[in-house]
Every structure is written in C-alpha cells, then in structure tokens.
Scaffold this motif. Structure first.
Motif, PDB file in Angstrom:
ATOM      1  N   SER A 114       0.790  -1.255  -0.110  1.00  0.00           N
ATOM      2  CA  SER A 114       0.000  -0.023   0.119  1.00  0.00           C
ATOM      3  C   SER A 114       0.805   1.251   0.036  1.00  0.00           C
ATOM      4  N   VAL A 115       1.873   1.224   0.637  1.00  0.00           N
ATOM      5  CA  VAL A 115       2.837   2.502   0.962  1.00  0.00           C
ATOM      6  C   VAL A 115       3.546   2.816  -0.652  1.00  0.00           C
ATOM      7  N   GLU A 116       4.026   1.640  -1.347  1.00  0.00           N
ATOM      8  CA  GLU A 116       4.796   1.737  -2.556  1.00  0.00           C
ATOM      9  C   GLU A 116       3.675   2.205  -3.599  1.00  0.00           C
ATOM     10  N   ARG A 117       2.397   1.582  -3.562  1.00  0.00           N
ATOM     11  CA  ARG A 117       1.401   2.489  -4.582  1.00  0.00           C
ATOM     12  C   ARG A 117       0.798   3.806  -4.191  1.00  0.00           C
ATOM     13  N   TYR A 118       0.756   4.097  -3.049  1.00  0.00           N
ATOM     14  CA  TYR A 118       0.756   5.356  -2.464  1.00  0.00           C
ATOM     15  C   TYR A 118       1.585   6.414  -3.114  1.00  0.00           C
ATOM     16  N   PHE A 119       2.776   6.143  -2.996  1.00  0.00           N
ATOM     17  CA  PHE A 119       3.798   7.120  -3.641  1.00  0.00           C
ATOM     18  C   PHE A 119       3.770   7.004  -5.158  1.00  0.00           C
ATOM     19  N   ALA A 120       3.427   5.719  -5.779  1.00  0.00           N
ATOM     20  CA  ALA A 120       3.556   5.765  -7.022  1.00  0.00           C
ATOM     21  C   ALA A 120       2.362   6.563  -7.658  1.00  0.00           C
ATOM     22  N   ILE A 121       1.187   6.366  -7.045  1.00  0.00           N
ATOM     23  CA  ILE A 121       0.192   7.014  -7.654  1.00  0.00           C
ATOM     24  C   ILE A 121       0.287   8.564  -7.671  1.00  0.00           C
ATOM     25  N   THR A 122       1.107   8.913  -6.354  1.00  0.00           N
ATOM     26  CA  THR A 122       1.419  10.485  -6.039  1.00  0.00           C
ATOM     27  C   THR A 122       2.254  10.951  -7.416  1.00  0.00           C
ATOM     28  N   LEU A 123       3.274  10.081  -7.510  1.00  0.00           N
ATOM     29  CA  LEU A 123       4.143  10.625  -8.739  1.00  0.00           C
ATOM     30  C   LEU A 123       3.484  10.643  -9.899  1.00  0.00           C
ATOM     31  N   VAL A 124       2.522   9.681 -10.330  1.00  0.00           N
ATOM     32  CA  VAL A 124       1.715   9.606 -11.278  1.00  0.00           C
ATOM     33  C   VAL A 124       1.223  11.056 -11.440  1.00  0.00           C
ATOM     34  N   LEU A 125       0.534  11.251 -10.700  1.00  0.00           N
ATOM     35  CA  LEU A 125      -0.352  12.751 -10.628  1.00  0.00           C
ATOM     36  C   LEU A 125       0.343  13.782 -10.896  1.00  0.00           C
TER      37      LEU A 125
END
Length: 383
Positions: free
Chosen positions: A240-251
C-alpha cells in the motif's frame, strides 16, 4: 549672562533594505487578508478545509473504531441516530445514546434485516476507552473522541459496510490518504512548475525553447488515458505504501505543465522591471534575483493556484481508485470506499455506503471556495 544649552536630537535613521522589505511584505499580506475576509464563501471554505485536515491528522482519535475493526454479524447495518433524550418510556431519560438493533432474517430471501429497538439503549460517551493506537504514529493511546461506553455493543452512526465495518470510521481514516495525496502531488508538481517555468522565463533563448517544447509534449498527452496507463503499470504485488507514492508520482507528472507556463509568463513580464535591473546592477546573483526578488512578487498568486490545484488531484486519485487502478485495499481512501460500493446491493439497500462521495464534494467545494477567495484577494487590480 547665562547660557542656555540646547540638545540636538539625532535624525531618525533610515531603515535598511531588509527591514523595508519585511515591512512591505507584511503590509502586502495584511491587505490580502483584509480583502480575503470580505469573501464569505472563502471564509467558509477556509474553516471547512482546516476541519478536514484536522480530521486527517487526528483521525485515530476522532474515529470511533480502527480501520480494521469489523463485526460480520452487523453487515449492512443501517445508520443509527444519535440521541440525547429518550421519550419512549413513561419518563424522559437523559443521556447520549443510540438505539440498538433487532436482527431478523427474512424467511423467503434469507436476508438479514435490522430494525431499531427503542428499549435497547446503547450509551455513548466522549473520549471513551477503545482500541489502542499510536497518536501521530508516536504516542500509544486508547481514547476515542466518541464511541459506545461498552466495547461489546456496536455503534454505527453512518451505517456499516458489507463486512460490518463502521462507515464513519472508514471515511475518517480515508481522509488522511485522499487529502495527503493532493498535498504531496501538488507539492511535487509545484517544485517542477516553478523551477522549470522560472528558468525558462528568466533566461529565455535556447533554454526557454527546450523547456517549452517539453511542456508542450506533456500538455499534448490526454490526461485521463495517461493516468490510467501509468497507474495500470504499477505492479499489483506492491504494498500500500509503494502504491501510494506511485500514484502520487503519477499525478504530479502531469500537474506541473500549466503552472510552468504561468510562471514563465510572469518571469518574462518581470525580468525587465526596474527593481530587477537595479538588483542586477547592484551585483546580485542570478539565484537571489530569481528567488529573492521576482518570485516573491507573485507569491500570493502561487498560493491561490496551489489551493485551486489540490481539488483536481483529490478528484484524480478518487477516479483512479474508483476504477480499480489506484490505491487498493487494505489502504483506505475515499476512492477505495467508492470502488467497494459500486454494486446494485449498495444502490438499492445500503445507500449510506455512497457517503464518501459526499466527503469528496465537500472537500473539493471548500478548497475551490478558498482558492477563489485567495485569487481575488491577491489580485491588486480588484478592490
């Protein structure tokens, strides 16, 4: 003949440049705040935004239950009404409480049905003892702002989901993720937008051409398909933490182009002003001219733009999570909660599971009102 001595008072010393700049900045922000207070909707948006972020920071204290608390016996339990006085009996009983449930199973559909029982009162209190958590991730504590006095009795002020989890608690816990994605994503986009836009507008020439072609390349890409493609490229086995930062980077990758164009235009207009020329003739270095003279001249405009950009990031995260391409359970965000509620059962018999959508609407409207007020207050040509 007596001589009369006269004392000559020294002339007041002229303020130095640093104190003059501080005074001018204080006066400018005072005028902005004075104009902002006249904007009623903006003041309402400010109060609501502050409350939302207080909930995001202190979610464990405010929520009645933890994110993992569930009771399968109360799946799809309807919302309970919080009451102060009970008038069902012969005398009035005072005290904060909710009415408990009476559960019956439909003999034909075998569906569990819940009805409120006025004779079953569940006492509710403030700062009651409950599940233990770490306040701000540091301090162990077990007090909750509101909750049932007895830990073995359920309280669902906004109903329960398909697993018997408290919907109010999940919305509160989801506030932290949804609101922080907006802040972190916009922050990363702002760093890129201000840095690249400032360099492009101040230096011009070949540097400006290269940066603007990169900006136009990103702006030519369709936003929603780009989000969907980049979010789908995130490996499913990530936590969940990795996906959180990945989505933030994508946005944040697609959030800086508009700001870069805006900052470039401001720099092009201000780099030939007298105060910039004076600073350059005085021997001031380029970084200080950019970050100490030009950029502070439209800081209020940047703050207004920041406030207006956060709602779009919140909506983007909500949309990606709703489509199943963003954050995934057990991570809780408003988009994840809406994704879990997209079925016929919710629409027909459990509409309270759509309440995270109301939270999104309230937060986005509040920040839009706040951004509009800041933009109008920061505009020197508006009175």
């Amino acid at each position: 003949m007596s001589s009369q001595s006269t004392s000559i008072k020294p002339l007041p010393s002229e303020p130095d440049d640093q104190s003059a700049d501080s005074y001018a900045a204080a006066s400018r922000w005072r005028l902005v705040w004075r104009r902002f207070r006249r904007h009623k909707l903006a003041m309402v948006g400010l109060v609501v935004t502050i409350l939302v972020y207080v909930i995001a920071v202190f979610g464990e204290v405010i929520a009645p239950y933890s994110n993992s608390h569930l009771n399968a016996d109360y799946a799809y339990a309807p919302p309970q009404q919080l009451q102060i006085v009970d008038t069902s009996g012969d005398s009035w009983d005072w005290g904060l409480h909710v009415h408990g449930y009476t559960m019956e199973r439909d003999p034909e559909t075998l569906e569990q049905e819940f009805t409120t029982d006025p004779d079953n009162q569940v006492p509710v209190g403030f700062f009651v003892q409950g599940e233990q958590y770490e306040l701000l991730g540091l301090i162990p504590w077990d007090r909750h702002l509101i909750g049932p006095v007895a830990s073995d009795t359920p309280m669902y002020l906004l109903g329960a989901d398909q697993l018997g989890r408290d919907q109010l608690s999940r919305i509160i816990h989801g506030t932290r993720i949804s609101m922080s994605v907006g802040l972190v994503g916009v922050g990363m986009g702002f760093v890129l937008g201000i840095l690249l836009g400032g360099i492009s507008g101040y230096f011009g020439g070949r540097v400006d051409t290269i940066i603007q072609r990169a900006v136009e390349l990103f702006m030519s890409l369709p936003t929603l398909p780009l989000w969907l493609g980049l979010a789908a490229a995130v490996p499913r086995e990530w936590g969940s933490v990795e996906r959180y930062f990945a989505i933030t980077l994508v946005l944040s990758l697609v959030a800086w182009t508009g700001l870069a164009r805006d900052v470039r235009g401001r720099f092009l207009a201000l780099r030939e002003e007298d105060f910039v020329t004076s600073a350059r003739l005085d021997g001031t270095g380029e970084p200080r001219i950019i970050f100490g003279h030009i950029l502070p001249s439209f800081t209020s405009h940047l703050i207004a733009t920041l406030t207006l950009a956060i709602p779009s990031m919140i909506l983007a995260e909500t949309a990606l999570s709703f489509l199943g391409l963003g954050l995934q359970p057990p991570t809780v965000s408003w988009g994840v909660l809406l994704q879990e509620a997209q079925n016929i059962r919710v629409i027909s018999t459990a509409p309270w599971l759509l309440l995270p959508g109301a939270a999104v609407v309230i937060a986005v409207l509040a920040m839009n009102f706040l951004g509009d007020g800041l933009r109008d207050a920061a505009d020197p040509y508006k009175h």
